[in-house]
Design an enzyme around this catalytic site. Structure first.
Site, mmCIF file in Angstrom:
data_model
loop_
_atom_site.group_PDB
_atom_site.id
_atom_site.type_symbol
_atom_site.label_atom_id
_atom_site.label_comp_id
_atom_site.label_asym_id
_atom_site.label_seq_id
_atom_site.Cartn_x
_atom_site.Cartn_y
_atom_site.Cartn_z
ATOM 1 N N GLY A 9 0.873 -1.175 0.000
ATOM 2 C CA GLY A 9 0.000 0.000 0.000
ATOM 3 C C GLY A 9 0.904 1.218 0.000
ATOM 4 O O GLY A 9 1.626 1.454 0.976
ATOM 5 N N ARG A 88 -20.701 -0.105 6.445
ATOM 6 C CA ARG A 88 -19.560 -0.578 7.226
ATOM 7 C C ARG A 88 -19.172 -1.985 6.777
ATOM 8 O O ARG A 88 -18.001 -2.324 6.654
ATOM 9 C CB ARG A 88 -19.972 -0.575 8.708
ATOM 10 C CG ARG A 88 -18.852 -0.760 9.673
ATOM 11 C CD ARG A 88 -19.383 -0.866 11.078
ATOM 12 N NE ARG A 88 -20.160 -2.093 11.255
ATOM 13 C CZ ARG A 88 -20.332 -2.716 12.421
ATOM 14 N NH1 ARG A 88 -19.813 -2.204 13.515
ATOM 15 N NH2 ARG A 88 -21.039 -3.817 12.513
ATOM 16 N N ASN A 95 -12.101 -4.673 2.138
ATOM 17 C CA ASN A 95 -10.741 -4.712 2.691
ATOM 18 C C ASN A 95 -10.340 -6.122 3.118
ATOM 19 O O ASN A 95 -9.157 -6.462 3.104
ATOM 20 C CB ASN A 95 -10.590 -3.693 3.831
ATOM 21 C CG ASN A 95 -10.408 -2.283 3.288
ATOM 22 O OD1 ASN A 95 -10.221 -2.093 2.082
ATOM 23 N ND2 ASN A 95 -10.469 -1.291 4.158
ATOM 24 N N ARG A 151 -2.008 9.575 20.801
ATOM 25 C CA ARG A 151 -2.966 10.690 20.816
ATOM 26 C C ARG A 151 -3.277 11.094 22.251
ATOM 27 O O ARG A 151 -3.257 12.280 22.598
ATOM 28 C CB ARG A 151 -4.242 10.273 20.068
ATOM 29 C CG ARG A 151 -4.003 10.195 18.574
ATOM 30 C CD ARG A 151 -5.248 9.820 17.797
ATOM 31 N NE ARG A 151 -4.976 9.968 16.365
ATOM 32 C CZ ARG A 151 -5.435 9.149 15.424
ATOM 33 N NH1 ARG A 151 -6.214 8.132 15.744
ATOM 34 N NH2 ARG A 151 -5.135 9.364 14.159
ATOM 35 N N HIS A 175 -9.690 -0.496 18.248
ATOM 36 C CA HIS A 175 -9.122 0.781 17.816
ATOM 37 C C HIS A 175 -10.204 1.860 17.848
ATOM 38 O O HIS A 175 -11.356 1.598 17.557
ATOM 39 C CB HIS A 175 -8.608 0.574 16.393
ATOM 40 C CG HIS A 175 -7.952 1.767 15.793
ATOM 41 N ND1 HIS A 175 -7.183 2.647 16.502
ATOM 42 C CD2 HIS A 175 -7.935 2.206 14.511
ATOM 43 C CE1 HIS A 175 -6.730 3.582 15.686
ATOM 44 N NE2 HIS A 175 -7.173 3.340 14.483
#
Ligand code: APR
Length: 313
Positions: A9, A88, A95, A151, A175
């Site tokens: 990718g 979704r 994917n 984060r 996640h």
């Protein structure tokens, strides 16, 4: 001899990861993408930065996997982003197909490699790559927790006006929205965060970290975050290549740890030359365990959708 890392990718996350690894200088990089000439062009551009950044590492782009043969680590970022009108589950199954096909090629050319999956939805894709690879669990894991904690650490450091180096944090579970921050294990210079901030402020920062990906998407208007994700991937790649035995959160296939069996979710692990060398089990409060179970249940839902699609061919 230098190590070899393949990044599949060559989009925002993959190319930035390749750039960071090439810049470190101790691994040759192969950048793979389906788009003709794209990985070749980006890799050549990065190679030409070598004399300026003092990196002798090689970097090449390819539309196939021959050049990736014998990689020590393979990072999978290939996938598509959710488009308007796409459900979704459509994204999940698209994917899934991409990461299954990529894994098949990766395994064919690098049967001993360590795979770090990054494609979203993260936990489900790690599960798919793990199952498609047939590798033991120490050689397939995913990047999410390092980013989620980065984060959280950023926001804590900003709030307290302290160095990011002194802020340590832990998250478990899925996640983003599903993450379970372990506030008890979050410290500033070794001092529990609860001594420095009140509950409301901590919760506000937790929420911002949880929505961190969305905050970036809203600002960028197109595409999603890649600077912090690629930095997080690079830290994990380095832990493996330099056998650093880092204790970091990663998405791992659990075999009974935390009461979860046969599912990939985020937990603290030890990362070294053997890949995911150990899942670290810590004692959770009832609330934390319940949040982790909820997070695991939402990963299981996606895994069930993938299983059904595979069974239906
Ligand atoms: N093989 C190789 N590359 C592929 C394949 C495939 N079968 N299918 C798609 N790609 C490539 C695309 O051509 C594109 O260059 O994957 C790349 C994805 O890049 P971007 O769309 O820029 O996405 P990016 O922001 O890099 O994110 C990649 O990481 O963080 C996650 O949610 C994110 O799932 C997404 C992934």
């Amino acid at each position: 001899m230098r190590s070899k890392v393949t990044v599949v990718g060559a989009g925002n996350v993959g190319a930035t990861t390749a750039q960071r690894i090439h810049q470190l200088g101790y691994a040759d990089v192969v950048l793979v993408d389906v788009v003709e000439d794209l990985p070749q062009g980006k890799a050549l551009d990065m190679l030409e930065s070598g004399p300026v950044i003092s990196s002798d590492a090689g970097i090449i782009g390819s539309n196939g996997y021959e050049e990736s043969a014998g990689s020590d680590v393979v990072v999978i970022t290939a996938g598509i982003a959710r488009r308007p009108g796409m459900s979704r589950d459509d994204l999940l199954l698209t994917n899934m197909k991409i990461t299954s096909a990529v894994t098949e090629e990766v395994v064919k050319y690098s049967p001993d490699t360590i795979i770090i999956a990054v494609t979203n939805p993260l936990d489900a894709m790690v599960q798919n790559v793990f199952e498609s690879s047939g590798f033991p669990r120490n050689r397939v894991f995913g990047m999410a927790g390092v980013l989620d904690t980065a984060r959280f650490r950023t926001f804590i450091a900003q709030e307290l006006d302290v160095s990011v180096d002194d802020v340590q944090a832990y998250v478990l579970g899925g996640h983003g929205d599903d993450m379970v921050p372990l506030v008890r294990y979050t410290t500033v210079g070794g001092i529990p965060i609860s001594e420095m901030l009140d509950d409301d402020d901590i919760q506000r920062l937790v929420e911002r970290a949880r929505q961190g990906g969305g905050e970036i998407v809203a600002l960028l208007k197109q595409g999603s975050a890649y600077y912090a994700p690629s930095a997080s991937i690079t830290q994990m790649v380095e832990a493996v290549l330099l056998d650093r035995k880092r204790i970091l959160p990663a998405c791992a296939y659990l075999e009974g740890e935390y009461g979860i069996n046969g599912l990939c979710v985020g937990v603290p692990v030890k990362l070294g030359g053997g890949g995911l060398e150990k899942v670290i089990e810590i004692t959770l409060t009832d609330d934390e365990q319940a949040a982790l179970n909820r997070s695991a249940a939402s990963v299981q839902e996606l895994v069930d959708v993938m299983r059904k699609a595979k069974a239906e061919g």
